[in-house]
Write a protein that holds these residues in place. Structure first.
Motif, PDB file in Angstrom:
ATOM      1  N   THR A   1       0.839  -1.192   0.000  1.00 51.50           N
ATOM      2  CA  THR A   1       0.000   0.000   0.000  1.00 51.50           C
ATOM      3  C   THR A   1       0.876   1.245   0.000  1.00 51.50           C
ATOM      4  OG1 THR A   1      -0.110   0.148   2.413  1.00 51.50           O
ATOM      5  CG2 THR A   1      -1.746  -1.255   1.313  1.00 51.50           C
ATOM      6  N   ASP A   2       0.294   2.354  -0.428  1.00 53.14           N
ATOM      7  CA  ASP A   2       1.024   3.619  -0.418  1.00 53.14           C
ATOM      8  C   ASP A   2       1.512   4.000   0.985  1.00 53.14           C
ATOM      9  OD1 ASP A   2       0.813   3.865  -3.135  1.00 53.14           O
ATOM     10  OD2 ASP A   2      -0.884   5.258  -3.085  1.00 53.14           O
ATOM     11  N   PRO A   3       0.694   3.835   2.052  1.00 60.70           N
ATOM     12  CA  PRO A   3       1.214   4.136   3.392  1.00 60.70           C
ATOM     13  C   PRO A   3       2.419   3.277   3.768  1.00 60.70           C
ATOM     14  CG  PRO A   3      -1.174   4.076   3.441  1.00 60.70           C
ATOM     15  CD  PRO A   3      -0.764   3.577   2.080  1.00 60.70           C
ATOM     16  N   ASP A   4       2.409   2.001   3.358  1.00 60.73           N
ATOM     17  CA  ASP A   4       3.558   1.139   3.648  1.00 60.73           C
ATOM     18  C   ASP A   4       4.811   1.622   2.921  1.00 60.73           C
ATOM     19  OD1 ASP A   4       2.121  -0.509   5.320  1.00 60.73           O
ATOM     20  OD2 ASP A   4       1.677  -2.005   3.778  1.00 60.73           O
ATOM     21  N   ILE A   5       4.641   2.022   1.658  1.00 67.96           N
ATOM     22  CA  ILE A   5       5.787   2.525   0.891  1.00 67.96           C
ATOM     23  C   ILE A   5       6.291   3.828   1.490  1.00 67.96           C
ATOM     24  CG2 ILE A   5       6.550   3.359  -1.369  1.00 67.96           C
ATOM     25  CD1 ILE A   5       4.435   1.528  -2.629  1.00 67.96           C
ATOM     26  N   ALA A   6       5.360   4.704   1.898  1.00 75.11           N
ATOM     27  CA  ALA A   6       5.752   5.986   2.496  1.00 75.11           C
ATOM     28  C   ALA A   6       6.544   5.764   3.780  1.00 75.11           C
ATOM     29  CB  ALA A   6       4.518   6.836   2.769  1.00 75.11           C
ATOM     30  N   LEU A   7       6.106   4.803   4.591  1.00 80.59           N
ATOM     31  CA  LEU A   7       6.823   4.506   5.830  1.00 80.59           C
ATOM     32  C   LEU A   7       8.217   3.956   5.527  1.00 80.59           C
ATOM     33  CD1 LEU A   7       6.896   4.258   8.907  1.00 80.59           C
ATOM     34  CD2 LEU A   7       5.782   2.013   8.669  1.00 80.59           C
ATOM     35  N   ALA A   8       8.295   3.038   4.553  1.00 81.73           N
ATOM     36  CA  ALA A   8       9.596   2.472   4.181  1.00 81.73           C
ATOM     37  C   ALA A   8      10.524   3.546   3.625  1.00 81.73           C
ATOM     38  CB  ALA A   8       9.398   1.355   3.148  1.00 81.73           C
ATOM     39  N   ALA A   9       9.976   4.478   2.823  1.00 81.79           N
ATOM     40  CA  ALA A   9      10.793   5.559   2.255  1.00 81.79           C
ATOM     41  C   ALA A   9      11.307   6.478   3.353  1.00 81.79           C
ATOM     42  CB  ALA A   9       9.981   6.345   1.235  1.00 81.79           C
ATOM     43  N   THR A  10      10.445   6.798   4.319  1.00 83.02           N
ATOM     44  CA  THR A  10      10.857   7.671   5.424  1.00 83.02           C
ATOM     45  C   THR A  10      11.971   7.027   6.237  1.00 83.02           C
ATOM     46  OG1 THR A  10       8.645   8.629   5.544  1.00 83.02           O
ATOM     47  CG2 THR A  10      10.056   8.891   7.467  1.00 83.02           C
ATOM     48  N   ARG A  11      11.832   5.741   6.503  1.00 84.71           N
ATOM     49  CA  ARG A  11      12.871   5.028   7.259  1.00 84.71           C
ATOM     50  C   ARG A  11      14.176   4.962   6.475  1.00 84.71           C
ATOM     51  NH1 ARG A  11       9.178   0.019   9.628  1.00 84.71           N
ATOM     52  NH2 ARG A  11       8.313   1.173  11.423  1.00 84.71           N
ATOM     53  N   ALA A  12      14.082   4.728   5.159  1.00 87.74           N
ATOM     54  CA  ALA A  12      15.298   4.679   4.332  1.00 87.74           C
ATOM     55  C   ALA A  12      16.032   6.011   4.356  1.00 87.74           C
ATOM     56  CB  ALA A  12      14.936   4.288   2.902  1.00 87.74           C
ATOM     57  N   LEU A  13      15.291   7.108   4.317  1.00 86.85           N
ATOM     58  CA  LEU A  13      15.907   8.434   4.383  1.00 86.85           C
ATOM     59  C   LEU A  13      16.545   8.675   5.745  1.00 86.85           C
ATOM     60  CD1 LEU A  13      13.133  10.497   2.571  1.00 86.85           C
ATOM     61  CD2 LEU A  13      15.378   9.923   1.648  1.00 86.85           C
TER      62      LEU A  13
ATOM     63  N   ALA B   1      19.059  11.202  -1.401  1.00 85.87           N
ATOM     64  CA  ALA B   1      17.668  10.960  -1.031  1.00 85.87           C
ATOM     65  C   ALA B   1      16.960  10.125  -2.090  1.00 85.87           C
ATOM     66  CB  ALA B   1      16.950  12.289  -0.825  1.00 85.87           C
ATOM     67  N   GLU B   2      17.158  10.477  -3.351  1.00 83.14           N
ATOM     68  CA  GLU B   2      16.533   9.701  -4.426  1.00 83.14           C
ATOM     69  C   GLU B   2      17.080   8.285  -4.465  1.00 83.14           C
ATOM     70  OE1 GLU B   2      16.218   9.696  -9.308  1.00 83.14           O
ATOM     71  OE2 GLU B   2      16.569  11.584  -8.250  1.00 83.14           O
ATOM     72  N   ARG B   3      18.372   8.138  -4.291  1.00 84.50           N
ATOM     73  CA  ARG B   3      18.986   6.811  -4.310  1.00 84.50           C
ATOM     74  C   ARG B   3      18.424   5.915  -3.204  1.00 84.50           C
ATOM     75  NH1 ARG B   3      23.789   8.508  -4.324  1.00 84.50           N
ATOM     76  NH2 ARG B   3      24.165   8.406  -2.089  1.00 84.50           N
ATOM     77  N   SER B   4      18.136   6.499  -2.041  1.00 86.65           N
ATOM     78  CA  SER B   4      17.634   5.731  -0.913  1.00 86.65           C
ATOM     79  C   SER B   4      16.261   5.127  -1.189  1.00 86.65           C
ATOM     80  CB  SER B   4      17.567   6.606   0.338  1.00 86.65           C
ATOM     81  OG  SER B   4      18.848   6.985   0.770  1.00 86.65           O
ATOM     82  N   VAL B   5      15.408   5.866  -1.913  1.00 91.28           N
ATOM     83  CA  VAL B   5      14.037   5.385  -2.092  1.00 91.28           C
ATOM     84  C   VAL B   5      13.828   4.604  -3.384  1.00 91.28           C
ATOM     85  CG1 VAL B   5      13.124   7.257  -0.691  1.00 91.28           C
ATOM     86  CG2 VAL B   5      13.241   7.547  -3.152  1.00 91.28           C
ATOM     87  N   ARG B   6      14.657   4.828  -4.400  1.00 97.18           N
ATOM     88  CA  ARG B   6      14.399   4.148  -5.668  1.00 97.18           C
ATOM     89  C   ARG B   6      14.679   2.650  -5.583  1.00 97.18           C
ATOM     90  NH1 ARG B   6      19.210   7.189  -8.296  1.00 97.18           N
ATOM     91  NH2 ARG B   6      20.948   5.795  -7.924  1.00 97.18           N
ATOM     92  N   ARG B   7      15.431   2.197  -4.576  1.00101.83           N
ATOM     93  CA  ARG B   7      15.741   0.774  -4.434  1.00101.83           C
ATOM     94  C   ARG B   7      14.699   0.017  -3.629  1.00101.83           C
ATOM     95  NH1 ARG B   7      21.923   1.764  -2.557  1.00101.83           N
ATOM     96  NH2 ARG B   7      20.786   3.116  -1.119  1.00101.83           N
ATOM     97  N   LEU B   8      13.705   0.721  -3.089  1.00107.00           N
ATOM     98  CA  LEU B   8      12.712   0.070  -2.248  1.00107.00           C
ATOM     99  C   LEU B   8      11.761  -0.782  -3.078  1.00107.00           C
ATOM    100  CD1 LEU B   8      11.806   3.064   0.092  1.00107.00           C
ATOM    101  CD2 LEU B   8      13.276   1.110   0.636  1.00107.00           C
ATOM    102  N   ALA B   9      11.338  -1.907  -2.492  1.00105.50           N
ATOM    103  CA  ALA B   9      10.365  -2.760  -3.159  1.00105.50           C
ATOM    104  C   ALA B   9       9.041  -2.032  -3.315  1.00105.50           C
ATOM    105  CB  ALA B   9      10.170  -4.047  -2.347  1.00105.50           C
TER     106      ALA B   9
END
Length: 226
Positions: A85-97, A132-140
């Motif tokens: 879900t979008d909330p799950d991706i947003a949480l994963a992106a925030t943690r990656a950053l 910042a972009e590199r951190s999130v583009r690798r996320l599932a």
């Protein structure tokens, strides 16, 4: 007529090189991606199962000599097992950053819609924006990334000092020939012009310009000779 034959032959050679590079790249399957070339501009088509593969394919094409630009029309089709879900991706992106030491996460906002991540906010250096972009583009489950982060530096050398800093850095770089690159400083903006032999040399010149202190924007008008 001779010129047309030369361009066609050159495009075919570039196409073969891109296909060979995609086969060499372990992160992508070459049978997933189609490659066409017209006057040195590469178009990538097909589909992959994550955004990291799409980005890796684009980088592979840019590594080829005489490539002037790349149009990346590869589609990201996530397998059902990878959907989040979008909330799950947003949480994963925030943690990656947060986990990336180069990213001032307190100054950034993350928005996700249909798997597409949008980054906004302010940083002092271009490398922070790229990190910042590199951190999130690798996320599932990420289908794409829009990097809307602004670079707002603190402090600015004089135009002459800034130009000399960039010239010296280009001279030090093994990937650039400073004689083929012209530099113009307009406040906190650097304008690059000239003609080089590869996209990587063009990109390296831009990276060098962005690394100078106080730079808020770089206009890269360097062309790649075919």
């Amino acid at each position: 007529m001779t010129s047309a034959r030369t361009i066609t032959r050159s495009d075919e050679e570039i196409q073969r090189d891109v296909l060979d590079e995609l086969e060499w790249e372990p992160r992508v399957q070459p049978n997933e991606i189609g490659v066409t070339v017209q006057e040195g501009v590469v178009t990538l088509t097909g589909w992959v199962d994550n955004y990291a593969k799409k980005w890796a394919a684009e980088r592979s094409a840019h590594r080829i000599n005489r490539v002037r630009a790349v149009a990346n029309d590869i589609e990201v089709r996530l397998p059902s097992s990878a959907e989040r879900t979008d909330p799950d991706i947003a949480l994963a992106a925030t943690r990656a950053l947060e986990w990336d030491a180069f990213v001032p996460v307190g100054n950034l906002d993350v928005t996700v819609s249909n798997g597409w991540v949008v980054l906004r906010g302010d940083v002092e250096w271009e490398y922070q924006k790229r990190a910042a972009e590199r951190s999130v583009r690798r996320l599932a489950s990420v289908r794409g990334v829009t990097n809307g982060i602004n670079v707002r530096p603190i402090g600015l050398p004089s135009p002459d000092e800034l130009e000399q800093l960039v010239v010296n850095a280009l001279i030090r770089s093994a990937e650039t020939d400073v004689e083929r690159i012209d530099i113009e400083v307009q406040g906190d903006l650097i304008v690059l012009t000239g003609a080089v032999d590869s996209w990587l040399e063009r990109q390296e010149a831009e990276r060098v310009a962005w690394s100078a202190p106080g730079v808020a924007a770089v206009d890269n008008h360097i062309t790649v000779r075919v």
